[in-house]
Every structure is written in structure tokens, then in C-alpha cells.
Write a protein that holds these residues in place. Structure first.
Motif, PDB file in Angstrom:
ATOM      1  N   TYR A  79      10.929  -2.500 -13.794  1.00 53.08           N
ATOM      2  CA  TYR A  79      11.229  -1.604 -14.922  1.00 53.08           C
ATOM      3  C   TYR A  79      10.594  -0.231 -14.688  1.00 53.08           C
ATOM      4  CZ  TYR A  79      11.088   0.386 -19.606  1.00 53.08           C
ATOM      5  OH  TYR A  79      11.205   1.238 -20.675  1.00 53.08           O
ATOM      6  N   GLN A  80       9.330  -0.217 -14.243  1.00 54.51           N
ATOM      7  CA  GLN A  80       8.641   1.059 -14.010  1.00 54.51           C
ATOM      8  C   GLN A  80       9.304   1.854 -12.895  1.00 54.51           C
ATOM      9  OE1 GLN A  80       4.629  -0.233 -13.424  1.00 54.51           O
ATOM     10  NE2 GLN A  80       4.141  -0.204 -15.609  1.00 54.51           N
ATOM     11  N   LEU A  81       9.742   1.133 -11.843  1.00 55.26           N
ATOM     12  CA  LEU A  81      10.406   1.816 -10.728  1.00 55.26           C
ATOM     13  C   LEU A  81      11.730   2.436 -11.199  1.00 55.26           C
ATOM     14  CD1 LEU A  81       9.806  -0.793  -7.887  1.00 55.26           C
ATOM     15  CD2 LEU A  81       8.966   1.547  -7.895  1.00 55.26           C
ATOM     16  N   GLN A  82      12.440   1.711 -12.081  1.00 52.13           N
ATOM     17  CA  GLN A  82      13.706   2.237 -12.594  1.00 52.13           C
ATOM     18  C   GLN A  82      13.458   3.480 -13.442  1.00 52.13           C
ATOM     19  OE1 GLN A  82      14.882  -1.390 -14.465  1.00 52.13           O
ATOM     20  NE2 GLN A  82      16.335  -1.951 -12.836  1.00 52.13           N
ATOM     21  N   LYS A  83      12.400   3.385 -14.284  1.00 51.70           N
ATOM     22  CA  LYS A  83      12.103   4.485 -15.212  1.00 51.70           C
ATOM     23  C   LYS A  83      11.662   5.744 -14.466  1.00 51.70           C
ATOM     24  CE  LYS A  83       8.873   4.338 -18.375  1.00 51.70           C
ATOM     25  NZ  LYS A  83       7.869   3.805 -19.292  1.00 51.70           N
ATOM     26  N   GLN A  84      10.931   5.540 -13.357  1.00 52.60           N
ATOM     27  CA  GLN A  84      10.369   6.692 -12.637  1.00 52.60           C
ATOM     28  C   GLN A  84      11.007   6.826 -11.257  1.00 52.60           C
ATOM     29  OE1 GLN A  84       6.236   5.611 -12.670  1.00 52.60           O
ATOM     30  NE2 GLN A  84       5.963   6.423 -14.731  1.00 52.60           N
ATOM     31  N   SER A  85      12.304   6.498 -11.176  1.00 54.63           N
ATOM     32  CA  SER A  85      12.916   6.378  -9.845  1.00 54.63           C
ATOM     33  C   SER A  85      12.876   7.690  -9.053  1.00 54.63           C
ATOM     34  CB  SER A  85      14.307   5.787  -9.959  1.00 54.63           C
ATOM     35  OG  SER A  85      15.246   6.782 -10.042  1.00 54.63           O
ATOM     36  N   SER A  86      12.827   8.850  -9.745  1.00 60.22           N
ATOM     37  CA  SER A  86      12.824  10.127  -9.007  1.00 60.22           C
ATOM     38  C   SER A  86      11.497  10.361  -8.276  1.00 60.22           C
ATOM     39  CB  SER A  86      13.110  11.288  -9.952  1.00 60.22           C
ATOM     40  OG  SER A  86      12.110  11.329 -10.936  1.00 60.22           O
ATOM     41  N   ARG A  87      10.487   9.559  -8.580  1.00 60.29           N
ATOM     42  CA  ARG A  87       9.211   9.712  -7.874  1.00 60.29           C
ATOM     43  C   ARG A  87       9.225   9.062  -6.490  1.00 60.29           C
ATOM     44  NH1 ARG A  87       3.940   8.507 -11.516  1.00 60.29           N
ATOM     45  NH2 ARG A  87       4.233  10.117 -13.081  1.00 60.29           N
ATOM     46  N   TYR A  88      10.311   8.329  -6.219  1.00 61.81           N
ATOM     47  CA  TYR A  88      10.361   7.555  -4.967  1.00 61.81           C
ATOM     48  C   TYR A  88      11.516   7.996  -4.088  1.00 61.81           C
ATOM     49  CZ  TYR A  88       7.152   4.823  -7.721  1.00 61.81           C
ATOM     50  OH  TYR A  88       6.080   4.451  -8.490  1.00 61.81           O
ATOM     51  N   VAL A  89      11.393   7.690  -2.806  1.00 62.33           N
ATOM     52  CA  VAL A  89      12.441   8.044  -1.839  1.00 62.33           C
ATOM     53  C   VAL A  89      13.277   6.785  -1.599  1.00 62.33           C
ATOM     54  CG1 VAL A  89      12.864   8.826   0.538  1.00 62.33           C
ATOM     55  CG2 VAL A  89      10.896   9.721  -0.742  1.00 62.33           C
ATOM     56  N   TRP A  90      14.537   6.809  -2.034  1.00 59.91           N
ATOM     57  CA  TRP A  90      15.393   5.617  -1.925  1.00 59.91           C
ATOM     58  C   TRP A  90      16.223   5.719  -0.647  1.00 59.91           C
ATOM     59  CZ3 TRP A  90      13.807   1.865  -4.847  1.00 59.91           C
ATOM     60  CH2 TRP A  90      13.099   2.183  -6.003  1.00 59.91           C
ATOM     61  N   LEU A 181      -1.556   6.866  -7.560  1.00 55.13           N
ATOM     62  CA  LEU A 181      -0.368   6.250  -8.162  1.00 55.13           C
ATOM     63  C   LEU A 181       0.564   7.300  -8.783  1.00 55.13           C
ATOM     64  CD1 LEU A 181      -1.970   3.114  -9.838  1.00 55.13           C
ATOM     65  CD2 LEU A 181      -0.379   3.116  -7.908  1.00 55.13           C
ATOM     66  N   ASP A 182       0.020   8.465  -9.174  1.00 57.53           N
ATOM     67  CA  ASP A 182       0.851   9.542  -9.739  1.00 57.53           C
ATOM     68  C   ASP A 182       1.592  10.322  -8.674  1.00 57.53           C
ATOM     69  OD1 ASP A 182      -0.375   8.874 -12.027  1.00 57.53           O
ATOM     70  OD2 ASP A 182      -1.800  10.552 -12.017  1.00 57.53           O
ATOM     71  N   GLY A 183       1.297  10.055  -7.417  1.00 56.54           N
ATOM     72  CA  GLY A 183       1.956  10.787  -6.341  1.00 56.54           C
ATOM     73  C   GLY A 183       1.228  12.079  -5.979  1.00 56.54           C
ATOM     74  N   GLU A 184       0.046  12.310  -6.582  1.00 55.04           N
ATOM     75  CA  GLU A 184      -0.746  13.515  -6.249  1.00 55.04           C
ATOM     76  C   GLU A 184      -1.744  13.151  -5.159  1.00 55.04           C
ATOM     77  OE1 GLU A 184      -0.220  16.396  -7.754  1.00 55.04           O
ATOM     78  OE2 GLU A 184       1.264  15.527  -9.120  1.00 55.04           O
ATOM     79  N   PHE A 212       7.683   6.241   0.780  1.00 55.51           N
ATOM     80  CA  PHE A 212       8.359   5.650  -0.378  1.00 55.51           C
ATOM     81  C   PHE A 212       7.953   6.410  -1.639  1.00 55.51           C
ATOM     82  CE2 PHE A 212       8.632   2.395  -3.810  1.00 55.51           C
ATOM     83  CZ  PHE A 212      10.010   2.512  -3.962  1.00 55.51           C
ATOM     84  N   GLN A 213       6.641   6.547  -1.870  1.00 51.18           N
ATOM     85  CA  GLN A 213       6.204   7.447  -2.943  1.00 51.18           C
ATOM     86  C   GLN A 213       6.512   8.859  -2.430  1.00 51.18           C
ATOM     87  OE1 GLN A 213       2.004   5.998  -3.049  1.00 51.18           O
ATOM     88  NE2 GLN A 213       2.154   6.682  -5.160  1.00 51.18           N
ATOM     89  N   ARG A 214       7.211   9.646  -3.220  1.00 53.23           N
ATOM     90  CA  ARG A 214       7.543  11.005  -2.771  1.00 53.23           C
ATOM     91  C   ARG A 214       6.261  11.764  -2.421  1.00 53.23           C
ATOM     92  NH1 ARG A 214      12.427  12.914  -2.692  1.00 53.23           N
ATOM     93  NH2 ARG A 214      13.552  11.433  -3.992  1.00 53.23           N
TER      94      ARG A 214
END
Ligand SMILES: C[S@@+](CC[C@H](N)C(=O)[O-])C[C@H]1O[C@@H](n2cnc3c(N)ncnc32)[C@H](O)[C@@H]1O
Length: 224
Positions: A79-90, A181-184, A212-214
């Protein structure tokens, strides 16, 4: 450590190779995996005849408890990955479900190997910053998705003590990723780079093929 605090989400050998830029020569070294959790790195490396020891507090739990914990956390993570999908490289995974499928397969590979690996002393329930190994027992110490990633839970002192310990038991330390975890970028990266450089170590940040994490495509290497 309580099982409720652990997200048992592990990566496979191909991912470890990319995250840590592991060459064929690196694979033949004596490797310590710190916080390997339910990764299949140790299982797959052992099948190939290589030498990996993994430490993680998760290894105090039974296969059934680890599988149950995975299933309990699975829907929330997806669910979290779906909600924040733009933070990841698919790129390597089509979508969160595809990633979940690969993570489940990875954990099953690990669980298949876990009982015999425990007996062989390849999976040891132990927590950084103490490893209780002897000086220079390993060539390469790898730490994926633990240090830096959980900077909000683990102090700078814990990071320093852990790296000191890994430089005692191994010849070289590699840590991935450098983001939280925030990608920073973790606020600990600079103090750690500075400290170990001041102590005379070679400290290098390299860009690796895994992302994977942008923005999470850098690894820190430290060695004398
Ligand atoms: C997100 S998982 C990463 C698993 C694996 N390294 C990978 O990248 O696929 C983080 C792991 O760190 C472990 N861990 C937490 N605190 C630790 C500590 N102090 N020392 C060693 N491992 C720890 C957890 O139990 C968990 O299995």
C-alpha cells in the motif's frame, strides 16, 4: 529486538551484486553480510561455493515466525509503495505487486537455506555494533538497507561504532544506500566520511547500477 520492529524484506544475489558493485573477484572473498535479514544472498552464494556469514537479530526467530511477519507486513508495504510510487524507479519491477512477488520468492529461497545455514554458522543472531568476530576474519563487510537508511532510528554514535567494528573484523566495508527512508541523503554521510578520512582511511562514494529508491544509487566504501 522485537519481531514487530523488523520489516523482513530481502534482496537477492543479483541485487547485491549491483548494490555493492561486486566483481567476480569480490564474490570469492570471505564476506560478512550485516543485517542480511531474509535476503537470499547467503543462500545463493553458498550454492555457488562462496563464503558468506550473515548476522541479523532476525535469526533469533523461527522460519514460521519470519514468514508470518512477512505476510503480516506485506499489505502495508505494498500500500505504501502504491501511495508513494513516484519516489521509486520502476525499471526492474513493473509495479508494487511485481516487487512483492520477487521479495516473497527471495524470502522463500532464504527460508529453504535457513535451517542448514544456521547449523553451519552462516546465519548468526547478532546485532551491530557488536559482531564478536576476531580481527580480520573477513575480507569484505557488506551492509545493505540498514545503516544510513534508518538514520532516524539509529544514532550517529551507533553508525560510527558499527563501522569501527566492521573495520576491525574486515579489510573493507561497503554500505548501501546512503539515503534515508525519505530518499534524502543521510545526515550521517558527511560526518562519517570526515571522521574516517581524518583517521587515515580511504573513503569513497561511488554510483552503482542499482536504484530503486529515487536517488538511492550510491555506495560508501571504507578501507585502510
Ligand atoms: C530492510 S532489511 C535489509 C535486509 C537485507 N540487507 C537486504 O538489503 O535485502 C534490514 C535488516 O536489518 C536488520 N537489523 C536491524 N538492526 C540491526 C542491527 N543492529 N544489526 C544487524 N542487523 C540489524 C533487521 O533485522 C533487518 O533484517
Amino acid at each position: 529486538m522485537k519481531l514487530e520492529e523488523i520489516v523482513p524484506w530481502g534482496r537477492n544475489l543479483a541485487e547485491y551484486r549491483q548494490m555493492f558493485n561486486l566483481s567476480d573477484g569480490d564474490l570469492c572473498q570471505r564476506i560478512l553480510g550485516c543485517g542480511d535479514g531474509p535476503a537470499s544472498f547467503n543462500a545463493q552464494m553458498t550454492q555457488l561455493g562462496h563464503q558468506v556469514t550473515s548476522i541479523d537479530p532476525l535469526y533469533a526467530f523461527s522460519p514460521e515466525e519470519i514468514r508470518q511477519r512477512f505476510e503480516d507486513t506485506y499489505p502495508t508495504i505494498i500500500y505504501q509503495l502504491q501511495k508513494q510510487s513516484s519516489r521509486y524507479v520502476w525499471q526492474n519491477f513493473r509495479d508494487p505487486e511485481d516487487l512483492g512477488r520477487v521479495r516473497r520468492e527471495t524470502m522463500e529461497l532464504f527460508l529453504e537455506d535457513y535451517p542448514q545455514g544456521k547449523l553451519a554458522g552462516r546465519y548468526i543472531a547478532r546485532s551491530l555494533p557488536q559482531t564478536r568476530f576476531g580481527n580480520r576474519e573477513f575480507d569484505l563487510c557488506l551492509c545493505s538497507h540498514l545503516l544510513f537508511l534508518y538514520s532516524d532510528l539509529l544514532s550517529l554514535d551507533m553508525h560510527i561504532a558499527s563501522i569501527d567494528e566492521l573495520l576491525r573484523v574486515g579489510l573493507q566495508v561497503r554500505i548501501f544506500p546512503l539515503v534515508t527512508l525519505d530518499g534524502e541523503i543521510s545526515p550521517y554521510v558527511e560526518p562519517i566520511r570526515h571522521r574516517f578520512q581524518q583517521l587515515g582511511y580511504q573513503v569513497k562514494i561511488s554510483t552503482v547500477a542499482y536504484e530503486f529508491q529515487r536517488g538511492g544509487n550510491q555506495m560508501l566504501t571504507i578501507h585502510p
